[in-house]
Design a protein around this motif. Structure first.
Motif, short mmCIF file in Angstrom:
data_model
loop_
_atom_site.label_atom_id
_atom_site.label_comp_id
_atom_site.label_asym_id
_atom_site.label_seq_id
_atom_site.Cartn_x
_atom_site.Cartn_y
_atom_site.Cartn_z
N LYS A 186 66.73 36.99 26.53
CA LYS A 186 65.94 37.48 27.80
C LYS A 186 65.40 38.91 27.59
N MET A 187 64.45 39.30 26.34
CA MET A 187 64.29 40.33 26.10
C MET A 187 62.56 40.25 25.79
N LEU A 188 61.95 41.36 25.90
CA LEU A 188 60.25 41.57 25.76
C LEU A 188 60.18 42.47 25.08
N TYR A 189 59.20 42.55 24.00
CA TYR A 189 58.76 43.79 22.99
C TYR A 189 57.55 43.82 23.00
N LEU A 190 57.19 45.06 22.63
CA LEU A 190 55.52 45.50 22.48
C LEU A 190 55.53 46.22 21.20
N GLN A 191 54.88 45.71 20.07
CA GLN A 191 54.72 46.26 18.91
C GLN A 191 53.45 47.11 19.00
N MET A 192 53.49 48.15 18.80
CA MET A 192 52.11 49.08 19.01
C MET A 192 51.96 49.51 17.70
N ASN A 193 50.84 49.35 17.11
CA ASN A 193 50.29 49.99 15.71
C ASN A 193 49.16 50.70 15.97
N SER A 194 48.84 51.64 14.82
CA SER A 194 47.38 52.20 14.96
C SER A 194 47.31 53.04 16.21
N LEU A 195 48.38 53.53 16.52
CA LEU A 195 48.38 54.50 17.78
C LEU A 195 47.29 55.44 18.11
N LYS A 196 46.76 55.67 19.34
CA LYS A 196 45.79 56.45 19.68
C LYS A 196 46.30 57.37 20.87
N PRO A 197 45.57 58.72 20.77
CA PRO A 197 46.03 59.51 21.87
C PRO A 197 45.89 58.88 23.44
N GLU A 198 45.01 58.08 23.36
CA GLU A 198 44.49 57.25 24.82
C GLU A 198 45.60 56.16 25.04
N ASP A 199 46.71 56.09 24.21
CA ASP A 199 47.57 55.23 24.32
C ASP A 199 48.98 55.95 25.02
N THR A 200 48.60 57.10 25.35
CA THR A 200 49.71 57.75 25.82
C THR A 200 49.87 57.50 27.39
N GLY A 201 51.22 57.44 27.78
CA GLY A 201 51.61 57.00 29.05
C GLY A 201 52.83 56.50 29.16
N VAL A 202 53.26 56.06 30.26
CA VAL A 202 54.70 55.32 30.59
C VAL A 202 54.50 54.11 30.76
N TYR A 203 55.36 53.31 29.92
CA TYR A 203 55.09 51.87 29.68
C TYR A 203 56.17 51.07 30.32
N TYR A 204 55.73 50.17 31.21
CA TYR A 204 56.67 49.49 32.01
C TYR A 204 56.47 47.83 31.71
N CYS A 205 57.42 46.82 31.90
CA CYS A 205 57.42 45.60 31.63
C CYS A 205 57.94 45.23 33.14
N ASN A 206 57.23 44.04 33.40
CA ASN A 206 57.70 43.28 34.70
C ASN A 206 57.12 41.93 34.61
N LYS A 207 57.20 41.16 35.75
CA LYS A 207 56.48 40.01 36.02
C LYS A 207 54.99 40.18 35.91
N LEU A 208 54.19 39.31 35.56
CA LEU A 208 52.81 39.28 35.35
C LEU A 208 52.13 39.13 36.78
N ARG A 209 52.87 38.15 37.65
CA ARG A 209 52.39 37.77 38.98
C ARG A 209 53.62 38.56 39.98
N ALA A 210 53.00 38.87 40.94
CA ALA A 210 54.05 39.37 41.96
C ALA A 210 55.21 40.32 41.15
N PRO A 211 54.88 41.36 40.78
CA PRO A 211 55.84 42.10 39.99
C PRO A 211 56.97 42.61 40.95
N ASP A 212 58.32 42.28 40.41
CA ASP A 212 59.46 42.85 41.06
C ASP A 212 59.54 44.40 41.23
#
Length: 124
Positions: free
Chosen positions: A77-103
């Motif tokens: 019950k895990m999710l992952y995000l592999q981020m390659n070739s990062l750019k300065p505009e990728d800066t931010g706080v990353y969240y996971c949630n449901k796609l529809r009707a987030p909890d």
């Protein structure tokens, strides 16, 4: 109530990679497995935006297409995000949630991509 706990963020230079993880709680297997999930990010001073989603297929925002890969482990019950070739505009706080009707949102994980800077020389 379901819960999301994100981790794996940090500092990176342009071109580097990071792998984010999202542990979910209180999903029963029959609900989790068919559920569509997503990674979102919120850049400083901006609204939260959808970055990538995963269900029967994966979808990506144009800004990350070809660089980011979303995946899931239903058994854990895990999710992952592999981020390659990062750019300065990728800066931010990353969240996971449901796609529809987030909890309820978790704390997120901060990703900061430093620009390479520019040399300034002051001659006397």
């Amino acid at each position: 109530q379901v819960q999301f706990v994100e981790s794996g963020g940090g500092l990176a230079q342009p071109g580097e990679s990071l792998r984010l993880s999202c542990k979910t709680y209180r999903f029963i297997t029959s609900v989790f497995n068919p559920m569509e999930f997503a990674w979102y990010r919120q850049a400083p001073g901006k609204q939260r935006e959808l970055v990538a989603s995963i269900g029967r297929s994966t979808n990506y925002d144009d800004s990350v297409k070809g660089r980011f890969t979303v995946s899931r482990d239903n058994a854990r019950k895990m999710l992952y995000l592999q981020m390659n070739s990062l750019k300065p505009e990728d800066t931010g706080v990353y969240y996971c949630n449901k796609l529809r009707a987030p909890d309820s949102w978790g704390q997120g994980t901060q990703v900061t991509v430093w620009g390479q800077g520019t040399q300034v020389t002051v001659s006397p």
